[in-house]
Motif scaffolding. Structure first.
Motif, PDB file in Angstrom:
ATOM      1  N   ASP A 195     -11.453   2.008   5.668  1.00  0.00           N
ATOM      2  CA  ASP A 195     -12.493   1.659   6.640  1.00  0.00           C
ATOM      3  C   ASP A 195     -11.892   0.938   7.845  1.00  0.00           C
ATOM      4  O   ASP A 195     -12.290   1.174   8.996  1.00  0.00           O
ATOM      5  CB  ASP A 195     -13.556   0.765   5.980  1.00  0.00           C
ATOM      6  CG  ASP A 195     -14.385   1.522   4.958  1.00  0.00           C
ATOM      7  OD1 ASP A 195     -14.414   2.766   5.030  1.00  0.00           O
ATOM      8  OD2 ASP A 195     -14.990   0.870   4.080  1.00  0.00           O
ATOM      9  N   GLU A 196     -10.909   0.052   7.596  1.00  0.00           N
ATOM     10  CA  GLU A 196     -10.260  -0.661   8.701  1.00  0.00           C
ATOM     11  C   GLU A 196      -9.529   0.324   9.616  1.00  0.00           C
ATOM     12  O   GLU A 196      -9.600   0.231  10.843  1.00  0.00           O
ATOM     13  CB  GLU A 196      -9.263  -1.687   8.156  1.00  0.00           C
ATOM     14  CG  GLU A 196      -8.527  -2.438   9.261  1.00  0.00           C
ATOM     15  CD  GLU A 196      -7.426  -3.345   8.717  1.00  0.00           C
ATOM     16  OE1 GLU A 196      -6.685  -3.917   9.546  1.00  0.00           O
ATOM     17  OE2 GLU A 196      -7.300  -3.448   7.480  1.00  0.00           O
ATOM     18  N   ALA A 197      -8.843   1.290   8.990  1.00  0.00           N
ATOM     19  CA  ALA A 197      -8.120   2.283   9.793  1.00  0.00           C
ATOM     20  C   ALA A 197      -9.088   3.097  10.636  1.00  0.00           C
ATOM     21  O   ALA A 197      -8.833   3.351  11.823  1.00  0.00           O
ATOM     22  CB  ALA A 197      -7.308   3.201   8.875  1.00  0.00           C
ATOM     23  N   ALA A 198     -10.212   3.503  10.032  1.00  0.00           N
ATOM     24  CA  ALA A 198     -11.197   4.288  10.778  1.00  0.00           C
ATOM     25  C   ALA A 198     -11.755   3.500  11.952  1.00  0.00           C
ATOM     26  O   ALA A 198     -11.939   4.032  13.054  1.00  0.00           O
ATOM     27  CB  ALA A 198     -12.318   4.736   9.838  1.00  0.00           C
ATOM     28  N   THR A 199     -12.003   2.215  11.736  1.00  0.00           N
ATOM     29  CA  THR A 199     -12.551   1.368  12.800  1.00  0.00           C
ATOM     30  C   THR A 199     -11.550   1.202  13.940  1.00  0.00           C
ATOM     31  O   THR A 199     -11.885   1.360  15.113  1.00  0.00           O
ATOM     32  CB  THR A 199     -12.936  -0.008  12.247  1.00  0.00           C
ATOM     33  OG1 THR A 199     -13.948   0.167  11.236  1.00  0.00           O
ATOM     34  CG2 THR A 199     -13.469  -0.907  13.352  1.00  0.00           C
ATOM     35  N   ARG A 200     -10.323   0.897  13.578  1.00  0.00           N
ATOM     36  CA  ARG A 200      -9.314   0.661  14.615  1.00  0.00           C
ATOM     37  C   ARG A 200      -8.925   1.941  15.350  1.00  0.00           C
ATOM     38  O   ARG A 200      -8.584   1.907  16.531  1.00  0.00           O
ATOM     39  CB  ARG A 200      -8.080   0.008  13.992  1.00  0.00           C
ATOM     40  CG  ARG A 200      -8.345  -1.398  13.478  1.00  0.00           C
ATOM     41  CD  ARG A 200      -7.070  -2.096  13.077  1.00  0.00           C
ATOM     42  NE  ARG A 200      -6.112  -2.179  14.197  1.00  0.00           N
ATOM     43  CZ  ARG A 200      -4.886  -2.673  14.079  1.00  0.00           C
ATOM     44  NH1 ARG A 200      -4.466  -3.129  12.907  1.00  0.00           N
ATOM     45  NH2 ARG A 200      -4.084  -2.705  15.127  1.00  0.00           N
ATOM     46  N   LEU A 201      -8.965   3.073  14.646  1.00  0.00           N
ATOM     47  CA  LEU A 201      -8.650   4.348  15.288  1.00  0.00           C
ATOM     48  C   LEU A 201      -9.836   4.895  16.083  1.00  0.00           C
ATOM     49  O   LEU A 201      -9.669   5.805  16.906  1.00  0.00           O
ATOM     50  CB  LEU A 201      -8.222   5.383  14.246  1.00  0.00           C
ATOM     51  CG  LEU A 201      -6.876   5.149  13.567  1.00  0.00           C
ATOM     52  CD1 LEU A 201      -6.708   6.084  12.375  1.00  0.00           C
ATOM     53  CD2 LEU A 201      -5.730   5.351  14.561  1.00  0.00           C
ATOM     54  N   PRO A 204     -13.863   9.012  12.626  1.00  0.00           N
ATOM     55  CA  PRO A 204     -14.526   9.071  11.324  1.00  0.00           C
ATOM     56  C   PRO A 204     -13.502   9.189  10.200  1.00  0.00           C
ATOM     57  O   PRO A 204     -12.354   9.586  10.415  1.00  0.00           O
ATOM     58  CB  PRO A 204     -15.396  10.330  11.427  1.00  0.00           C
ATOM     59  CG  PRO A 204     -14.748  11.159  12.483  1.00  0.00           C
ATOM     60  CD  PRO A 204     -14.145  10.197  13.454  1.00  0.00           C
ATOM     61  N   LEU A 205     -13.949   8.859   8.991  1.00  0.00           N
ATOM     62  CA  LEU A 205     -13.047   8.855   7.840  1.00  0.00           C
ATOM     63  C   LEU A 205     -12.369  10.207   7.608  1.00  0.00           C
ATOM     64  O   LEU A 205     -11.169  10.233   7.272  1.00  0.00           O
ATOM     65  CB  LEU A 205     -13.807   8.404   6.587  1.00  0.00           C
ATOM     66  CG  LEU A 205     -12.959   8.202   5.319  1.00  0.00           C
ATOM     67  CD1 LEU A 205     -11.868   7.163   5.568  1.00  0.00           C
ATOM     68  CD2 LEU A 205     -13.852   7.767   4.151  1.00  0.00           C
ATOM     69  N   PRO A 206     -13.060  11.362   7.752  1.00  0.00           N
ATOM     70  CA  PRO A 206     -12.363  12.644   7.538  1.00  0.00           C
ATOM     71  C   PRO A 206     -11.152  12.827   8.460  1.00  0.00           C
ATOM     72  O   PRO A 206     -10.145  13.418   8.052  1.00  0.00           O
ATOM     73  CB  PRO A 206     -13.452  13.682   7.825  1.00  0.00           C
ATOM     74  CG  PRO A 206     -14.729  12.986   7.515  1.00  0.00           C
ATOM     75  CD  PRO A 206     -14.507  11.562   7.940  1.00  0.00           C
ATOM     76  N   VAL A 207     -11.240  12.315   9.679  1.00  0.00           N
ATOM     77  CA  VAL A 207     -10.102  12.411  10.604  1.00  0.00           C
ATOM     78  C   VAL A 207      -8.943  11.560  10.092  1.00  0.00           C
ATOM     79  O   VAL A 207      -7.778  11.972  10.135  1.00  0.00           O
ATOM     80  CB  VAL A 207     -10.513  11.981  12.023  1.00  0.00           C
ATOM     81  CG1 VAL A 207      -9.287  11.873  12.937  1.00  0.00           C
ATOM     82  CG2 VAL A 207     -11.523  12.958  12.600  1.00  0.00           C
ATOM     83  N   VAL A 208      -9.251  10.369   9.593  1.00  0.00           N
ATOM     84  CA  VAL A 208      -8.221   9.498   9.043  1.00  0.00           C
ATOM     85  C   VAL A 208      -7.552  10.164   7.847  1.00  0.00           C
ATOM     86  O   VAL A 208      -6.322  10.139   7.702  1.00  0.00           O
ATOM     87  CB  VAL A 208      -8.816   8.138   8.648  1.00  0.00           C
ATOM     88  CG1 VAL A 208      -7.735   7.248   8.015  1.00  0.00           C
ATOM     89  CG2 VAL A 208      -9.434   7.448   9.857  1.00  0.00           C
ATOM     90  N   LEU A 209      -8.355  10.789   6.998  1.00  0.00           N
ATOM     91  CA  LEU A 209      -7.801  11.460   5.817  1.00  0.00           C
ATOM     92  C   LEU A 209      -6.916  12.638   6.214  1.00  0.00           C
ATOM     93  O   LEU A 209      -5.886  12.886   5.578  1.00  0.00           O
ATOM     94  CB  LEU A 209      -8.928  11.918   4.897  1.00  0.00           C
ATOM     95  CG  LEU A 209      -9.779  10.804   4.271  1.00  0.00           C
ATOM     96  CD1 LEU A 209     -10.909  11.388   3.441  1.00  0.00           C
ATOM     97  CD2 LEU A 209      -8.907   9.881   3.413  1.00  0.00           C
ATOM     98  N   ASP A 210      -7.296  13.358   7.277  1.00  0.00           N
ATOM     99  CA  ASP A 210      -6.451  14.461   7.759  1.00  0.00           C
ATOM    100  C   ASP A 210      -5.104  13.938   8.245  1.00  0.00           C
ATOM    101  O   ASP A 210      -4.062  14.560   8.015  1.00  0.00           O
ATOM    102  CB  ASP A 210      -7.151  15.208   8.902  1.00  0.00           C
ATOM    103  CG  ASP A 210      -8.217  16.174   8.402  1.00  0.00           C
ATOM    104  OD1 ASP A 210      -8.286  16.409   7.177  1.00  0.00           O
ATOM    105  OD2 ASP A 210      -8.980  16.693   9.241  1.00  0.00           O
ATOM    106  N   LEU A 211      -5.130  12.787   8.912  1.00  0.00           N
ATOM    107  CA  LEU A 211      -3.875  12.191   9.371  1.00  0.00           C
ATOM    108  C   LEU A 211      -3.002  11.787   8.188  1.00  0.00           C
ATOM    109  O   LEU A 211      -1.792  12.026   8.179  1.00  0.00           O
ATOM    110  CB  LEU A 211      -4.166  10.973  10.250  1.00  0.00           C
ATOM    111  CG  LEU A 211      -4.687  11.249  11.662  1.00  0.00           C
ATOM    112  CD1 LEU A 211      -5.184   9.959  12.297  1.00  0.00           C
ATOM    113  CD2 LEU A 211      -3.585  11.859  12.517  1.00  0.00           C
ATOM    114  N   ILE A 212      -3.611  11.177   7.186  1.00  0.00           N
ATOM    115  CA  ILE A 212      -2.856  10.744   6.012  1.00  0.00           C
ATOM    116  C   ILE A 212      -2.280  11.950   5.268  1.00  0.00           C
ATOM    117  O   ILE A 212      -1.143  11.921   4.784  1.00  0.00           O
ATOM    118  CB  ILE A 212      -3.747   9.906   5.079  1.00  0.00           C
ATOM    119  CG1 ILE A 212      -4.141   8.588   5.776  1.00  0.00           C
ATOM    120  CG2 ILE A 212      -3.043   9.616   3.761  1.00  0.00           C
ATOM    121  CD1 ILE A 212      -5.143   7.765   5.004  1.00  0.00           C
ATOM    122  N   ASP A 213      -3.060  13.024   5.190  1.00  0.00           N
ATOM    123  CA  ASP A 213      -2.615  14.228   4.473  1.00  0.00           C
ATOM    124  C   ASP A 213      -1.588  15.036   5.258  1.00  0.00           C
ATOM    125  O   ASP A 213      -1.039  16.006   4.735  1.00  0.00           O
ATOM    126  CB  ASP A 213      -3.821  15.129   4.154  1.00  0.00           C
ATOM    127  CG  ASP A 213      -4.715  14.534   3.078  1.00  0.00           C
ATOM    128  OD1 ASP A 213      -4.226  13.654   2.343  1.00  0.00           O
ATOM    129  OD2 ASP A 213      -5.885  14.945   2.983  1.00  0.00           O
TER     130      ASP A 213
END
Length: 312
Positions: A195-201, A204-213
């Motif tokens: 959630d912190e990563a999504a807020t700072r970036l 939305p969370l799916p975008v964060v997960l795509d970056l992590i993957d």
């Protein structure tokens, strides 16, 4: 002519185009001649504007490969012919006035530097290629380059600009390495960290997960934030080489500029970011047929309401 002064070339051409003698150089005339931006294909005999940062040059293409072009600089002044330069007469060019080409400064340039076509001088390029292959020999004492300070200054400025345009900077190397460095174990991440990563970036969370993957590489700004939040940058599978090569083509420079401005990236960073995004879209599509990257890029642009042919 100094390096900083070379950026006047496009404006100078536009001014010439507005004269009755050279209506062929207007934006609409060039589009009629060379087609929409997304169909541009560099070819030997064409004169292109090459750009990198604040440096602009006109170059005559002698040979074209997938990633590079063999080219010589072209100037509208000084008008000179000597062992280091030669004239292309005005009736051959759209300027309706002679231009100077510099066979002695022939260079291999990245094709990604080409910004837009300006002219096509056809068979005149063969004479230039012959001069490149068989340069004229003259003693230094007898050379007009030594006697004419304007010509000598112009040549020196062109040499400096060519060196700057082809230089690979340390920043570009570091960015390329950083985009694939490290890794993130998503199973070890707490929900509040995501959630912190999504807020700072601001994503939305799916975008964060795509970056992590590793479905796409982070921009430099995203990489900084993710290192601060996760302690590492994500590992991204490099996009297909064919797609990276396709994005180097000048027909996609409009898309690259739009991405560059939006995220404050360099040209190379913007191309790589686009390649990751189009690659992620292609990965979601099925079928064994080899992808047509130009078609995939156009579909991606349409889905994002972007026009590859939009005038800059």
């Amino acid at each position: 002519m100094t390096s900083s002064e070379t950026v006047w070339v496009p404006k100078h051409l536009v001014a010439l185009a507005q004269q009755v003698a050279a209506p062929q150089l207007t934006e609409s005339a060039l589009e009629r001649r060379f087609g929409p931006r997304s169909t541009w294909a560099p070819a030997p005999g064409q004169i292109w504007r090459a750009l990198r940062d604040d440096i602009g040059l006109l170059v005559l293409l002698l040979a074209v490969d997938a990633d590079s072009v063999t080219a010589v600089p072209v100037t509208v002044e000084p008008i000179t012919e000597n062992p280091g330069s030669m004239l292309i007469e005005g009736e051959v060019t759209s300027l309706n006035s002679p231009v100077t080409v510099w066979p002695g400064l022939c260079r291999e340039l990245p094709i990604s530097l080409l910004d837009r076509p300006v002219d096509d001088v056809g068979t005149a390029a063969r004479q230039v290629a012959d001069r490149v292959a068989r340069p004229q020999k003259v003693s230094e004492a007898a050379s007009p380059l030594s006697a004419d300070p304007d010509v000598s200054e112009a040549r020196a400025a062109l040499e400096d600009d060519l060196a700057a345009m082809t230089e690979v900077t340390a920043t570009e190397v570091e960015t390329t390495e950083a985009e694939t460095a490290g890794g993130i174990n998503i199973d070890a991440l707490a929900p509040e960290t995501l959630d912190e990563a999504a807020t700072r970036l601001g994503a939305p969370l799916p975008v964060v997960l795509d970056l992590i993957d590793g479905k796409r590489a982070p921009t430099p700004q995203e990489a900084v934030i993710m290192r601060e939040v996760f302690g590492a940058a994500p590992t991204a599978t490099p996009p297909p080489l064919g797609l990276v090569t396709e994005f180097n083509q000048p027909r996609w420079r409009g898309l690259v500029r739009q991405r560059k401005r939006r995220d404050e990236l360099t040209d190379s960073e913007a191309r790589l970011a686009l390649a990751y995004e189009v690659s992620a879209m292609a990965a979601r599509q099925t079928g064994d047929q080899a992808p047509s990257w130009p078609d995939r890029i156009r579909r991606w642009a349409e889905a994002h309401q972007l026009d590859p042919d939009a005038a800059e």
